[in-house]
Design an enzyme around this catalytic site. Structure first.
Site, mmCIF file in Angstrom:
data_model
loop_
_atom_site.group_PDB
_atom_site.id
_atom_site.type_symbol
_atom_site.label_atom_id
_atom_site.label_comp_id
_atom_site.label_asym_id
_atom_site.label_seq_id
_atom_site.Cartn_x
_atom_site.Cartn_y
_atom_site.Cartn_z
ATOM 1 N N HIS A 80 1.635 5.406 -2.796
ATOM 2 C CA HIS A 80 1.995 5.803 -2.662
ATOM 3 C C HIS A 80 3.708 6.302 -2.958
ATOM 4 C CE1 HIS A 80 -1.762 6.280 -0.419
ATOM 5 N NE2 HIS A 80 -2.012 6.472 0.611
ATOM 6 N N HIS A 126 0.615 -1.134 0.083
ATOM 7 C CA HIS A 126 0.025 0.076 -0.103
ATOM 8 C C HIS A 126 0.737 1.515 -0.228
ATOM 9 C CE1 HIS A 126 -3.737 2.306 0.855
ATOM 10 N NE2 HIS A 126 -2.755 3.417 2.016
ATOM 11 N N GLU A 127 1.757 1.188 0.889
ATOM 12 C CA GLU A 127 2.555 2.506 1.267
ATOM 13 C C GLU A 127 3.311 2.572 -0.468
ATOM 14 O OE1 GLU A 127 1.591 4.773 2.926
ATOM 15 O OE2 GLU A 127 0.580 3.751 3.947
ATOM 16 N N GLU A 180 -4.285 7.931 -3.728
ATOM 17 C CA GLU A 180 -4.891 6.063 -2.481
ATOM 18 C C GLU A 180 -5.010 5.565 -4.007
ATOM 19 O OE1 GLU A 180 -5.725 4.869 0.959
ATOM 20 O OE2 GLU A 180 -4.834 7.240 0.499
HETATM 21 ZN ZN ZN Z 1 -2.739 5.440 1.700
#
Ligand code: ZN
Length: 499
Positions: free
Chosen positions: A268, A264-265, A294
């Site tokens: 980003h 997830h990170e 997101e």
């Molecule tokens: Zn996030």
């Protein structure tokens, strides 16, 4: 270059230098600072942010921006400068409408509410947080009234986190999603599948850290332009496209959670690392639209990371790193990472029920801003919504209304961006399939970087310079719709759960 443009760029460069130092201190504070180092770091951060604030709200900066926005000057600017001076003027005018003493009391209230929220969560007692939440709601309402005097307050908040979004637009896509998703989740949970007990074990933290590196490398995170750290709550922080950092938390009792936080990170971070170099140091140099941001982290985490084929080229390597996983087949692993269960905590939810957690919060925010619902009745409202959408009622506030920190600093309107990101993801998936082919095949053959490259070209390189609606239109060729993500959920879980 005109005198005004030259001076504008000088001030921006000064602010960037200060922000760089600020980021370094913040990262240090979150990752390696000893406990007693807090005051020094905190004083330094306050000083630096005050300096940046002074520069960006000064009369000189305001006058420069007004000059650069006059027709004569504006026409001479490059496209990037046009974007930046327009956005900066909009921001400074918004900020200058807020009286300085109100701003100060707002920041103080945020800090106090943050502490109260932590105490309340620890004590599992909503009454500790309630008066602060009431203050934050009142002050947020006043803040938006100053910032956007002519707009509907909740619409203004929604727009602040994802430009172009309104309650009407959210209602439309969320209702569309709800209609298909609620019956699908009912069908899935009616299967009463059992959780695999092989994951109730103790796992190695060094192995989790090594797996994080492997996963980040695999999806296209550049360690020449980024690094990792350890914090309680994972986050991503960018200095510029050349230095983007991700943090993670590692847990002995949960082997998959740190993997998904890493992915997830990483999503980003890949966005920020691939913003075009020419945007570095400008207002467009990092993506400020939270839904769009997101959509990248969640695309990697869910659409790619929760696809069985994502793991085909790397699962054996991960089993080597964490030998306890040798007892878990890839099929079992795949089932575990897609196990659907109505649960209380948003951050621990599977990708399908997660959507309903956001809808619960969105509907409560609407009650707060449109119907002025009383703060004391919020825990009850929370529990009723959980029962309505997920069929479960939290037994205590820590399991319910106290779980997230967002409302303690007045971030109302933030939650919906998470789900909007997921909705965008369905649309990207449709487009990638059309342009690159079946993602199952791409992933299985270990060609995931082709997908990263596609996202770099279509989305990342523009930073903030393209607004969310423009991105979606340019990439997907149509307006936002929940149908593609619904199709993805339905097809995936019908197969996985033999519905
Ligand atoms: Zn996030």
């Amino acid at each position: 270059m005109s005198e005004a443009l030259k001076r504008y760029k000088e001030i921006i460069a000064e602010c960037n230098n200060l922000s760089h130092a600020q980021n370094t201190i913040y990262w240090d504070m979150e990752t390696i600072m000893p406990k007693e180092g807090f005051k020094g770091h905190s004083d330094s951060l306050t000083y630096l942010s005050t300096e940046v604030f002074k520069k960006t709200t000064s009369d000189e900066f305001y006058e420069l921006l007004k000059t650069l926005n006059t027709k004569e000057e504006f026409e001479k600017l490059s496209d990037i400068d046009k974007y930046c001076v327009k956005e900066d003027l909009k921001d400074i005018e918004r900020d200058r409408r807020v009286p300085a003493d109100f701003f100060e009391s707002f920041v103080r209230a945020q800090n106090e509410a943050g502490v109260a929220w932590q105490d309340a969560k620890k004590a599992n007692d909503f009454s500790i947080f309630a008066p602060h939440l009431k203050t934050m709601i009142d002050m947020t309402k006043r803040m938006v009234k100053y910032q956007y005097p002519d707009e509907d307050p909740y619409d203004a908040l929604l727009d602040q986190y994802e430009e172009g979004m309104t309650r009407e637009a959210y209602d439309k896509v969320f209702n569309e999603l709800k209609e298909g998703l609620v019956p699908l989740i009912k069908k899935i949970t009616a299967c009463n599948k059992k959780e695999n007990s092989k994951f109730n074990d103790t796992f190695s933290i060094p192995a989790e850290k090594e797996t994080e590196k492997l996963l980040l490398n695999y999806i296209g995170f550049s360690f020449d332009k980024g690094t990792t750290g350890e914090t309680e709550h994972p986050f991503t922080m960018e200095f510029s496209s050349k230095d983007v950092r991700v943090s993670n938390h590692f847990r002995e009792d949960d082997v998959t959670d740190p993997m998904f936080s890493a992915i997830h990170e990483g999503g980003h971070a890949i966005f920020e690392q691939n913003v075009s170099e020419e945007l570095d140091g400008t207002t467009a140099g990092s993506c400020k639209y939270l839904g769009l941001h997101e959509s990248q982290s969640r695309f990697y985490e869910n659409i790619l990371g929760r696809n069985k084929n994502f793991w085909v080229p790397i699962y054996e390597k991960i089993q080597e790193i964490e030998p306890k996983l040798k007892a878990v087949s890839l099929d079992e692993f795949y089932e575990k990472i897609n196990f659907v269960k109505n649960s209380f905590i948003r951050t621990a939810a599977d990708e399908v029920t997660y959507c309903l957690h956001i809808i619960v919060r969105y509907e409560i925010e609407k009650e707060i801003f449109l119907n002025n619902v009383d703060v004391d009745s919020l825990p009850k409202l929370w529990n009723e919504k959980m029962q309505e959408y997920l069929g479960i009622t939290p037994s205590c506030p820590a399991e319910g209304i106290l779980q997230d920190m967002h409302w303690s600093d007045g971030s109302f309107g933030y939650f919906p961006t998470y789900l909007l990101g997921t909705i965008y993801d369905g649309m990207y998936l449709e487009k990638i399939t059309e342009e690159l082919g079946d993602i199952d095949v791409i992933l299985k053959e270990g060609r995931i970087l082709e997908i990263t490259k596609w996202l770099n070209e279509k989305i990342h390189k523009y930073g903030s310079s393209r607004k969310p609606k423009e991105v979606i239109k340019a990439v997907c060729g149509k307006e936002v719709s929940a149908q593609p993500i619904l199709k993805y959920f339905t097809e995936k879980y019908t197969k996985l759960y033999n519905l």
